[in-house]
Design a protein around this motif. Structure first.
Motif: not given
Ligand SMILES: Nc1ncnc2c1ncn2[C@@H]1O[C@H](COP(=O)(O)OP(=O)(O)OP(=O)(O)O)[C@@H](O)[C@H]1O
Ligand SMILES: [Mg+2]
Lengths: 367, 524
Positions: A224, A227-229, A233
């Motif tokens: 997570x 991929x998402x935070x 990024x």
């Protein structure tokens, strides 16, 4: 003049990769089989035991699973941690050293923990290991950020420094050295008091250690995170082009420091979990995860789910090789290592072959 | 006619993208063929199959009438094909000579043999190249690198030369020199394919023009029998109007004021030398100058990416000197610089279009997670708006064609709703249609009251598009002129430093009458 040369394949097909891998593994198993036969062992028997990691027909099968998990947990966490820094194009090859630092600090707490509740001790061990390994990671990253030193050399040297530190501790009999057994004449690492030994959830005879649960939860978190935070990024942007990251207003230095802290701290955590699960420390405590982890991370192309699967496969291989080897008097663990090396090597070659092809030179002129 | 190259039914797909569909193309011996097509129409892909980087999915290639298959750049070289790529392929730390030498086979083992040098010097002289063989590539200007790339393929004995957008990063004078070399090469019997988006160049240099559209081959026409308008229509597939508007806006107060700005370049030499200027809302200020006159350093200084030595920068009355790039961005100053290598600054090539959209504002959403939903909607908007050719919003930017990469970059800059937009070379490498789309977008921004700094190369475009043009030469201001009251010739003279009109008629260019500085210092 060379007649053949290598060309990178323009596309990558998953089917082809699987076939190449299968062929590679088959070839290495064949070579292994020849050696086994030369030693008078039936290769089918041997491989059967190896791939079932000694589970089948074993009254103590649960022991095999426990043994497998002891290899799996540190490898998984270390590979994830290395993957994190590789994603940022920070070549952290100091997994061994960072692991040893964590293992040593965790052991310092463990050896002095009599009387403290188990949960508290293990938690303290984890925290201490994470902080100490993390600090080393940050220090190396800081040198890179400030003075543009080469992180590959720095992390590599940490491995050797820590290896000799732990050997020194393990071989020096002295009053201060609480790492060693007091009742032994020769220097020998002691065992942790019960307060520092990892517990777990008993499932019949089998005990599911907390470390396994922690490792799996950590995998999900890292997935997570990347991929998402926002921080994940930032890691991808810095890894892809640090000029762009700077242009976008990111403080590249801070991101590098933070990521290296997380990466090293995770390796420290892996070390704390490992020493706590085995109840002792030794100079082979790393089981080479700092190196194997690099292979796992790259074979998985730095993808978290792939790292999870690859870690399982490589752990099965490692444990299976050892488990099978113990059942035959004719071979020892060296054969297990040899076979493991053969298989890993052929997988790497297969991976290469899946991405490149050999082209004959003359083709150009007379096709 | 005798053909150097014939392509028959060439098809090439990248996954779902058909980059080339059943292409037939021929290159006559000793001719210069221009290859024309919009961004993403498959020009580079087609040429890469000739240079051995890709292999066609189907179709056949004939060289000098013989069918061949080209499996690697080496094969291509042996067949006498040499390609100068859109992105240079040189070893930065080597000298020109060494760069050429490493690719030479059959020349013995020594790097610096006298005969090698002689051979290279002879080739250079034959074609009229002006090059210092002992200069290290990292110290070279773009045009020198380009010259070296061409000389390199000639030294390897290439008879067929392919040039992929060689003029995109050259100045007008350098382009003239390049064309002289190309004509000489034609005289020597070489066959040449040149890709360019500039129609005046196509008309000036080519014998025939081949046109691609959306991966398909359209036609080949003889240059003498066609004109720019007809070519555009062939390329785009419909009639289009090519006019640059210049809406006249009510100008507001100076948004950005620059006073006495001095900036050094990477080598520590002064690149911007005490420059004054200002941009009002609703105004487009052009920056003209020979390449490397300090444009890059100026843009970087304003965006906070480069330390300034001296001077002041005021944005809406507040000094932005010493602010972080992020802070400056939050103030509403957005900078998009299309560097010579086009990808270097501003985009993360391996990330998707969506991820590149949020590069500058991913931090604005709440919480610890990146808001990809909004981002992909925005990406889709930019794709629709600027007609970006891409399979999806999740395609890595690296996979896009050169021009489409740029549209993504500019689309992002505009989306953030800045009030000062700094844009350098925004149409570098863009096809005509896209260039006009970009001009329209800039005009729309201007109409919204945004102040725009437009660093450009093409004087005709700048005269048509900008309200005022400031000219710099060696980092010094040469004057600010109104586009209605100047000519290309005057601009040219200012660019070379021949005339300087900063202190004309007792008024100083670059300092606004209603400057925000007045209040503090009383010296406007
Ligand atoms: N390696 C690749 N992988 C996937 N798609 C690609 C790749 N290379 C090119 N493409 C796609 O193929 C199409 C043609 O690209 P190409 O680079 O040939 O265009 P071009 O005509 O050279 O454009 P430009 O003028 O912008 O340079 C584009 O849609 C591009 O996105
Ligand atoms: Mg191209």
């Amino acid at each position: 003049m060379r007649k053949y040369h290598l060309v990178r394949r323009a596309d990558s097909k998953i089917g082809r990769t699987i076939i190449f891998y299968a062929v590679g593994i088959l070839v290495s198993l064949l070579i292994g089989a020849v050696i086994l036969m030369a030693l008078g062992i039936n290769p089918f028997d041997y491989y059967g035991k190896m791939f079932t990691i000694g589970l089948v027909g074993n009254r103590y099968g649960y022991k095999s699973i426990e043994g497998f998990l002891k290899i799996f947990v540190p490898l998984l966490i270390t590979s994830l941690a290395l993957g994190l820094s590789f994603k940022m194009r920070f070549w952290n090859i100091g997994g061994e050293g960072e692991f040893l630092i964590g293992a040593i600090t965790a052991s310092v707490i463990a050896f002095n923990s009599s009387g403290i509740p188990n949960f508290v001790t293990v938690l303290l061990m984890c925290l201490a290991a994470m902080i100490s390994s993390g600090i080393i990671g940050i220090a190396i990253a800081a040198l890179k950020v400030k003075f543009n030193t080469n992180e590959t050399l720095m992390t590599l040297m940490i491995n050797y420094i820590m290896l000799y530190v732990i050997r020194y501790i393990g071989e020096t009999k002295a009053d201060w050295n609480f790492f060693l057994r007091e009742d032994s004449e020769r220097p020998k690492f002691g065992t942790f008091p019960d307060s520092a030994v990892m517990t777990g959830i008993p499932l019949g005879q089998f005990k599911l250690l907390w470390s396994v649960i922690i490792a799996i939860v950590l995998t999900v978190i890292v997935y997570i995170y990347l991929k998402y935070t926002k921080q994940g990024y930032e890691i991808s942007v810095v890894g892809d082009s640090s000029a762009t990251a700077k242009y976008a207003g990111m403080s590249v230095g801070k991101i590098v420091l933070r990521t290296m802290f997380i990466s090293s701290a995770m390796i420290g955590l892996a070390a704390a979990l490992t020493v706590s699960a085995s109840g002792t420390i030794s100079d082979t405590v790393t089981n080479n995860v700092g190196w194997t982890g690099i292979i796992v991370a790259w074979l998985s192309k730095l993808s978290v789910p792939a790292i999870f699967v690859t870690s399982i496969l490589i752990s099965i291989l490692q444990y299976g090789c050892q488990a099978a080897a113990t059942q035959y008097p004719a071979i020892d663990s060296n054969y297990a290592d040899l076979l493991q090396g053969l298989i890993l090597f052929s997988v790497l070659v297969a991976d290469f072959a899946a991405n490149f092809k050999i082209v004959k030179k003359e083709d150009a002129k007379n096709a | 006619m005798e053909y150097a190259i014939e392509l028959k039914g060439i098809t090439k797909s990248f996954g779902p993208v058909a980059a080339n569909k059943n292409i037939n193309l021929s290159l006559a011996k000793g001719e210069i063929l221009a290859l024309l097509g919009e961004n993403g129409s498959g020009k580079t892909t087609l040429m890469n199959m000739l240079s051995g980087i890709y292999m066609p999915d189907s179709g056949s290639i004939f060289i000098d009438g013989k069918k061949v298959s080209i499996n690697s750049p080496e094969d291509s070289g042996k067949l006498g094909i040499g390609m100068v790529h859109q992105h240079f392929k040189l070893v930065e730390r080597f000298t020109a000579l060494e760069n050429i030498r490493i690719g030479m086979r059959d020349e013995g083992r020594f790097m610096h043999g006298a005969d090698v040098r002689k051979k290279i010097e002879d080739t250079a002289e034959k074609f009229g190249f002006d090059i210092d063989l002992d200069k290290v590539v990292s110290n070279m200007a773009v045009s020198e690198k380009q010259t070296l790339e061409i000389l390199k393929v000639l030294c390897y004995g290439a008879k067929i030369i392919i040039l992929d957008e060689p003029t995109a990063v050259l100045t007008v004078q350098e382009i003239d020199r390049l064309f002289d070399v190309l004509r000489k090469m034609r005289e020597e019997g070489h066959s040449i394919i040149i890709i360019t988006h500039k129609l005046n160049e196509v008309m000036a240099i080519s014998d025939r023009v081949a046109v691609l559209r959306h991966g398909e081959y359209i036609d080949t026409v003889v240059t003498k029998e066609t004109n720019e308008k007809a070519l555009t229509e062939l390329m785009v597939g419909r009639k289009i109007e090519l006019n640059i508007d210049r809406p006249v806006m009510e100008k507001t107060h100076p948004l950005l004021e620059i006073r006495d700005l001095t900036v050094k370049n990477d080598e520590g030499v002064i690149a911007v030398d005490h420059i004054n200027f200002y941009i009002r809302g609703g105004e487009m200020l052009g920056v003209a100058g020979i390449a490397g006159s300090g444009q890059k350093e100026l843009c970087e200084a304003i965006a906070g990416l480069r330390k300034i030595e001296d001077g002041q920068m005021i944005h809406e009355g507040e000094s932005i000197v010493g602010m972080s790039p992020k802070k400056i961005l939050e103030h509403g100053i957005s900078m998009s610089f299309i560097p010579e290598d086009r990808l270097g600054m501003g985009l993360a090539p391996s990330l998707s279009i969506t991820d590149n959209m949020i590069l500058k504002n991913y931090n604005e959403s709440k919480g610890i997670f990146v808001d990809r939903k909004t981002a992909s909607e925005e990406a889709q908007k930019v794709i629709d708006r600027l007609e970006v050719v891409t399979p999806s919003t999740e395609t890595p930017v690296r996979r896009l064609s050169g021009g489409n990469v740029q549209k993504v970059l500019l689309g992002r800059e505009i989306k953030s709703g800045p009030n000062v937009l700094i844009t350098a070379y925004p149409v570098r490498g863009l096809d005509i249609n896209s260039s006009y789309t970009i001009y329209n977008i800039l005009n729309e921004q201007k109409e919204k009251g945004v102040g725009i700094l437009f660093v450009g190369e093409d004087l005709d475009v700048m005269l048509a598009l900008c309200d005022k043009i400031m000219v710099i030469c060696h980092g010094k201001l040469q004057g600010v002129v109104n586009s209605n009251h100047t000519t290309k010739e005057e601009l040219g003279l200012m660019m070379t430093g021949t005339i300087n009109i900063v202190n004309k008629d007792g008024k100083t260019d670059g300092i606004a009458k209603d400057s925000a500085f007045t209040d503090e210092e009383g010296n406007a």
